[in-house]
Design a protein around this motif. Sequence first.
Motif, PDB file in Angstrom:
ATOM      1  N   THR A 155     -98.721 -19.570  58.466  1.00 41.44           N
ATOM      2  CA  THR A 155     -99.843 -19.124  58.615  1.00 41.44           C
ATOM      3  C   THR A 155    -100.778 -20.005  59.565  1.00 41.44           C
ATOM      4  N   SER A 156    -100.648 -21.253  59.273  1.00 41.82           N
ATOM      5  CA  SER A 156    -101.145 -22.233  60.234  1.00 41.82           C
ATOM      6  C   SER A 156    -101.138 -22.171  61.743  1.00 41.82           C
ATOM      7  N   MET A 157     -99.741 -21.957  61.889  1.00 43.30           N
ATOM      8  CA  MET A 157     -99.306 -21.666  63.459  1.00 43.30           C
ATOM      9  C   MET A 157    -100.075 -20.452  63.944  1.00 43.30           C
TER      10      MET A 157
ATOM     11  N   PRO B 148    -114.951 -19.653  76.765  1.00 41.08           N
ATOM     12  CA  PRO B 148    -113.963 -19.715  75.774  1.00 41.08           C
ATOM     13  C   PRO B 148    -114.448 -21.140  74.998  1.00 41.08           C
ATOM     14  N   VAL B 149    -114.269 -20.995  73.654  1.00 39.19           N
ATOM     15  CA  VAL B 149    -114.808 -21.721  72.558  1.00 39.19           C
ATOM     16  C   VAL B 149    -113.432 -22.446  72.122  1.00 39.19           C
ATOM     17  N   ASP B 150    -113.404 -23.755  72.037  1.00 39.14           N
ATOM     18  CA  ASP B 150    -112.273 -24.348  71.640  1.00 39.14           C
ATOM     19  C   ASP B 150    -112.396 -24.831  70.032  1.00 39.14           C
ATOM     20  N   TRP B 151    -112.166 -23.665  69.352  1.00 36.06           N
ATOM     21  CA  TRP B 151    -112.645 -23.584  68.085  1.00 36.06           C
ATOM     22  C   TRP B 151    -111.770 -24.718  66.958  1.00 36.06           C
ATOM     23  N   VAL B 152    -110.494 -24.969  67.172  1.00 33.48           N
ATOM     24  CA  VAL B 152    -109.804 -25.655  66.521  1.00 33.48           C
ATOM     25  C   VAL B 152    -110.155 -27.281  66.998  1.00 33.48           C
ATOM     26  N   ASN B 153    -110.372 -27.491  68.123  1.00 35.67           N
ATOM     27  CA  ASN B 153    -110.736 -28.711  68.454  1.00 35.67           C
ATOM     28  C   ASN B 153    -112.087 -29.346  68.686  1.00 35.67           C
TER      29      ASN B 153
ATOM     30  N   LEU C 118    -110.467 -25.578  59.690  1.00 40.99           N
ATOM     31  CA  LEU C 118    -109.410 -26.153  58.994  1.00 40.99           C
ATOM     32  C   LEU C 118    -109.675 -25.666  57.675  1.00 40.99           C
ATOM     33  N   MET C 119    -110.836 -25.887  56.975  1.00 43.52           N
ATOM     34  CA  MET C 119    -111.370 -25.552  55.726  1.00 43.52           C
ATOM     35  C   MET C 119    -111.228 -23.908  55.572  1.00 43.52           C
ATOM     36  N   ALA C 120    -111.489 -23.328  56.639  1.00 45.03           N
ATOM     37  CA  ALA C 120    -111.538 -21.888  56.392  1.00 45.03           C
ATOM     38  C   ALA C 120    -110.186 -21.408  56.396  1.00 45.03           C
TER      39      ALA C 120
ATOM     40  N   MET D  29    -102.488 -27.809  62.586  1.00 46.08           N
ATOM     41  CA  MET D  29    -103.409 -27.503  63.438  1.00 46.08           C
ATOM     42  C   MET D  29    -103.876 -28.379  64.313  1.00 46.08           C
ATOM     43  N   THR D  30    -103.961 -29.711  63.661  1.00 51.88           N
ATOM     44  CA  THR D  30    -104.615 -30.834  64.608  1.00 51.88           C
ATOM     45  C   THR D  30    -104.002 -32.146  64.432  1.00 51.88           C
ATOM     46  N   ARG D  31    -102.966 -32.264  63.487  1.00 54.78           N
ATOM     47  CA  ARG D  31    -102.267 -33.486  63.074  1.00 54.78           C
ATOM     48  C   ARG D  31    -103.128 -34.559  62.688  1.00 54.78           C
ATOM     49  N   GLY D  32    -104.216 -34.052  62.187  1.00 53.45           N
ATOM     50  CA  GLY D  32    -105.353 -34.948  61.667  1.00 53.45           C
ATOM     51  C   GLY D  32    -106.167 -35.754  62.657  1.00 53.45           C
ATOM     52  N   GLY D  33    -105.852 -35.170  63.880  1.00 54.79           N
ATOM     53  CA  GLY D  33    -106.717 -35.856  65.123  1.00 54.79           C
ATOM     54  C   GLY D  33    -107.754 -34.998  65.778  1.00 54.79           C
ATOM     55  N   PRO D  34    -108.471 -35.449  66.697  1.00 59.77           N
ATOM     56  CA  PRO D  34    -108.385 -36.678  67.248  1.00 59.77           C
ATOM     57  C   PRO D  34    -108.675 -37.934  66.573  1.00 59.77           C
ATOM     58  N   GLY D  35    -108.005 -39.048  66.565  1.00 58.95           N
ATOM     59  CA  GLY D  35    -108.031 -40.149  65.836  1.00 58.95           C
ATOM     60  C   GLY D  35    -107.937 -39.793  64.348  1.00 58.95           C
ATOM     61  N   TYR D  36    -108.685 -40.245  63.520  1.00 56.07           N
ATOM     62  CA  TYR D  36    -108.634 -39.887  62.121  1.00 56.07           C
ATOM     63  C   TYR D  36    -109.501 -38.715  61.712  1.00 56.07           C
TER      64      TYR D  36
END
Lengths: 413, 311
Positions: free
Chosen positions: B136-138, B164-169, B178-180, B253-260
């Motif tokens: 699902t996440s992918m 284009p909007v970079d929704w995830v990043n 991510l919460m959605a 989706m983000t590996r917790g990034g950027p940073g934390y």
Amino acid sequence: MKRPTKRRIAALASLGLVAAALAAAPAQANVTIKVVTPNYTDAMPAYYEDLNARFMAANPTIKVVHENLSWDDILVKGRTFISTKSYPDVLNLNTFSEFAAEGLLYKTSDLFTEAKLSDFVTAFRDNSKYNGVEYAVPDLASARMFFINKALFYGAGNTKIPKTWADVTAAAKKIKAKYGSKVYPLAIPLGSEEAQAEFQIWAGGNGGRYFDEKNKKWVINSKENLETLNQLRAWVKAGYTQPNPASTNRTDAFKLFSQGRVAMINASVFFPSTLKDYKSKVDYGVAPFPSANASKKPITLGVQDYFMAFKKEGNKDAVSKYLNFLFEGKNYAGFLKAAGGFIPATKSASTEVDSSLLPFIEQLPNAIFYPGTLGAWGPVVAKITTQIGTGITKNPKTVLDSLQKAAESAGTN
Amino acid sequence: MSGKLLIKNNATITKKSVATHDVSLTSALPWIGPALILIALVVIWPVVELVRISFTDITIAGSLLDFHGFTNYRELLANPDLYPVARRTLLWVFGIVFSTVILSLPLAQLINQDFPGRKYVRWALIFPWAASVVMTSMIWTWILDAYSGEFNLTLTQIGLITEPVDWVNNPGNSFYVLMAVAVFVSIPFTTYVLLAGLQSIPNDIIEAAAVDGAGHWQIYRQIKFPLLRNSLLIATIINLINVFNSFPIIWIMTRGGPGYETDTTTTFAYKLAFIESNMGQSTALGVFNFIVILLIVSLYLKVTKATRTEL
């Protein structure tokens, strides 16, 4: 940690001896070695399948178990192997020193003859030492240069490939004016895939480093590095880059370039073969990487990867044979071919490289390297890679200071 | 009313049958033994190891150096990155569970109604639950991709956005996206628990209320909703546990990034151990996470006990 492992191995070994005695097998016991390698390209599994089959045919007492992992996976899984003590016998990775520091690796002098070792390019050998002793051999190396999309770059009225940051700004301005939001003048991928390299090559052109080899101290929050981060921020703020550099991985940026949506990018020696894989029609030009200003020397970032062998009871002979087999002329040529356009690590293989590699090899005298011989480098670079990109949106000084602090607490040995 | 009576009768029957067999621990052991061994191996032992390691100095290669006291805990608490991550974890857990429940209540109501095609709607609703969260996440990563994602393509085609909007990043909305996705994944389970709750409400109460002149809204507020309380509590608490432990959505989706910037304590603990080779702080955080889960589980046990005695 060593005791139970040894005991288990001893138990297995004695079982093996008993079995061998019972079966009246040849004097030498059978050995299985596990080889773990990264997937430089999708040609790697086929290369190893052939290599391992021929190796096992020539050495019937050695069984090779091979695992080929994507770079993303091997960086995490490689470390998980180590922390769960399920060491591979032979590992191909981009760091070795943290394992050498733990005393897990064979010295290369235990595995290769001096004649064979002297065939490796000296600069790369020097980068394979921990505390002055070689614990790994280079498998290949890369250097980076500045790639431009000729149609976009010259189409916007630029005439000369940038030599300094100011040239980059001027060129980016023209490209943005001409193409608007359809094209990103400059791609700066500071995502968690390769941010440490992207930052280092820009900072290197300003004399910035992560580690001061002479004074043996971390210099992540140096003036030069801060200036670099501020310059990158300025380009992002001016809208010259792709959105969200801190989340853009190198692969994403390469894809944008291959689709003709990026005009200028830092890329490695294998980039031409990547573009070919992507079936890109972009006509590109290659030039030395721009430096901060005319008074600063242009540099390239040299990166090398390593083969290393883990000490285990009774595997020394097998891993030595395996690595020597891999570095035999024809086999190593096959390795380089499968890996896709890197700079060879041996002198003998360097004499017959593809002509597209020559400009990169020419840059090698200007190459700076990561402080890959430090035992602390592995964990420090991991942190730089995930955090440095946040300097684009957060306070750059705070980000560099916190990385500096983390590096200092990791030590300088 | 008959429904309630039936349950009462059942309860007495069970009680009696238990009382007639005098079961001693030794005679029960052969039956529960294998399960106990399994629990000891896969639950208790790792927890003991976790706590033990958190008090030692440990290197990435697994060399346990020596007893370290509370050093790992002190270092963890002195880590300035911990606090934003902890605050974000609170937002993650409560934000997702609250939104999930709010959305699941009307959904449960809907699929409890009889309408043509209800079967298919129910199937469709189960899908995100049945599919692996990794998958699902992918899929969502690709749907929301800035350059080639279907979502941006659709919005551009109907003219809502021009670029284009970079929704995830995008740093501003990354975490909410991510919460959605997490809400999307949690809704099926919650809805089905609530549906079960709705179906256990005896029809005659509702009919009686209707006869007495109560409107739809009044019936819902004063009869159905109060009777749903138990299902709601259980769904909420199980969701609290799931969401708190949720790892794949963020990691993929983000590996917790950027940073934390999009890490929760769960992904942060993983990052500390396997990216930054900081086993000590990671195990200390693991112990904290374990305590939080323990608190939620004890809440769950208390609530389920309370609901059982009520019946």
